[in-house]
Design an enzyme around this catalytic site. Sequence first.
Site, mmCIF file in Angstrom:
data_model
loop_
_atom_site.group_PDB
_atom_site.id
_atom_site.type_symbol
_atom_site.label_atom_id
_atom_site.label_comp_id
_atom_site.label_asym_id
_atom_site.label_seq_id
_atom_site.Cartn_x
_atom_site.Cartn_y
_atom_site.Cartn_z
ATOM 1 N N THR A 319 14.037 2.220 9.494
ATOM 2 C CA THR A 319 14.840 2.758 10.443
ATOM 3 C C THR A 319 15.328 1.859 10.115
ATOM 4 O O THR A 319 15.521 0.967 10.781
ATOM 5 C CB THR A 319 14.001 2.660 12.026
ATOM 6 O OG1 THR A 319 14.751 3.468 13.252
ATOM 7 C CG2 THR A 319 13.829 0.617 12.412
ATOM 8 N N HIS A 371 0.058 -8.962 15.147
ATOM 9 C CA HIS A 371 0.073 -9.934 14.744
ATOM 10 C C HIS A 371 -1.768 -9.563 14.945
ATOM 11 O O HIS A 371 -2.004 -10.600 14.811
ATOM 12 C CB HIS A 371 0.259 -10.931 15.933
ATOM 13 C CG HIS A 371 -0.075 -12.179 15.245
ATOM 14 N ND1 HIS A 371 -0.102 -12.455 14.113
ATOM 15 C CD2 HIS A 371 1.499 -13.753 15.803
ATOM 16 C CE1 HIS A 371 0.466 -13.843 13.886
ATOM 17 N NE2 HIS A 371 0.574 -14.116 14.776
#
Length: 408
Positions: A319, A371
Site C-alpha cells: 500500500t 506475529h
Amino acid sequence: MILEMKVPSPGESIKEVEIATWLVKDGDYVEKDQAIAEVDSDKATLELPAEASGIITLKAEEGDAVAVGAVVCHIDTDGVKPAGDAPVAEATKTVEAPKVETKTEAPKAAPAAATYASGTPSPAARKILDEKNIATISVTGTGKDGRITKDDAVHAAPSMGTPTGGSRGSERSKLSMLRRKVAERLVAAKNETAMLTTFNEVNMTPINLIRNEYKDAFKAKHGGIGLGYMSFFTKAVTRALKLFPDVNSMMDGDHKIAFDFCDISIAVSGPKGLMVPVVRNAENLTFRGVEADIKRLALKARDGQITVDDMTGGTFTITNGGVFGSMLSTPIINPPQSGILGMHNIIERPIAVNGKVEIHPMMYVALSYDHRIIDGRESVGFLVAVKEALENPMELLLENNPKKALEL
C-alpha cells in the site's frame, strides 16, 4: 413476453448484492446489453446489463439488498421503442387538467404530559444507546407515554454541544456494501491477529538515478507505460518473499499454508473506496509486466470495472500512502494474508554517508505482520532485504544489465 431479470452471481462466495444506482427509469426502453444498474457486492461494484431489448419495470429500489438469483426488474420484449429520444413514459402521457387540491390540516395534538415512563428506553433501545454512548436524557421518546423506542435509539445522534452560531448541518447516509465489508475486515484484522509493525528507511537516490536515465526510453519503448516506483518495490518484495517464505504464508486454523508463488495485492483508491486488486505471479513478471498490470488494474478500479476475480486471492499486500502525502503509518494486514508493506512519501533529509552529512531523498517503509506466524527475525530480515534491494537495485534487481531488465 415478460422477461424476468435476476441478479447473476458475481462470485462463488457472494450471496447478496445491493442496488447502488439504477441507470434507467421505470418505463424506459432499454437495449440488449445496455447497462441498467450498478450493484454493490462486498468485494466490488458491478454493472448489470439488460438481457433483452424492451420496456423495463423496476422491482427493487436503490439501496435494497437483494439475494443472488432474485428478480430485480421485468423487461417487456414486446414493447415498442419510442420515436426519437423520448422515453416511453413521456410518449404515452396524456394531458390532464390541473387538479385543485384543498389541504385541511388536522388539529395538532397537545404534547403528552410527562409520566414515569417518559424517557425510559426499551431494552433494545438501551443497548443501542449504550453502544453509541448516548445518554437517555438527550433522546426524545416517541413511544407510548414518551418511552424511547428502538427506532428512536437507531436515529439518535450524540450531542454536539451548545451552538454558538454558524452552520451546523449534518447528513446521515448508508455505507455501501463494499465499505461495510472493508470496515468489517479491518476490525477483524485488528481483533483476530497478533499484528505488529516494524519500520525502516530507504535512500531512494539509486532508484531515482535509474528512473531519470531510462524512464523516457522505457515509456517510448513500451507504448506509454511509465517506469514508476511500484515496479521496483514489487520486484524487491518478491525477492524478499523468496528469502523469507514465512511472510508469504497465512494461517488456516491450526495449520500454516505456504505458497511458492507471489500474488501481490496492490491497494488502490477507487470511487467506491479502497480496493485491492492482485498482480498474479509477480515473481515471474518483468518491470514492464508489473507496470502494465498495475496500470490495467488501477484503470479498472477508477472506472468501476474491477471484477471480483481481480481482487480474489493475494499472498502479500503493498500500500502506498505516500501518494496522499503520508510520511509514516502502520498499515493494517489484509486478511487472511500475514503481511503488508507500507510505502510513504519521499522527503529530502540529511543523512550520514561515509562520515559526511549529505542530503538524499528518503522514504520510511513499514511492515505490519501477524506475529502468530511470523517471528521478529523473519519480519525484520524481510524489511532489511527490501531496503537492500531498493538501495542497490542495479545489482539485486537489474542484475547489472538495466537495458535487458527493462527490455530496452
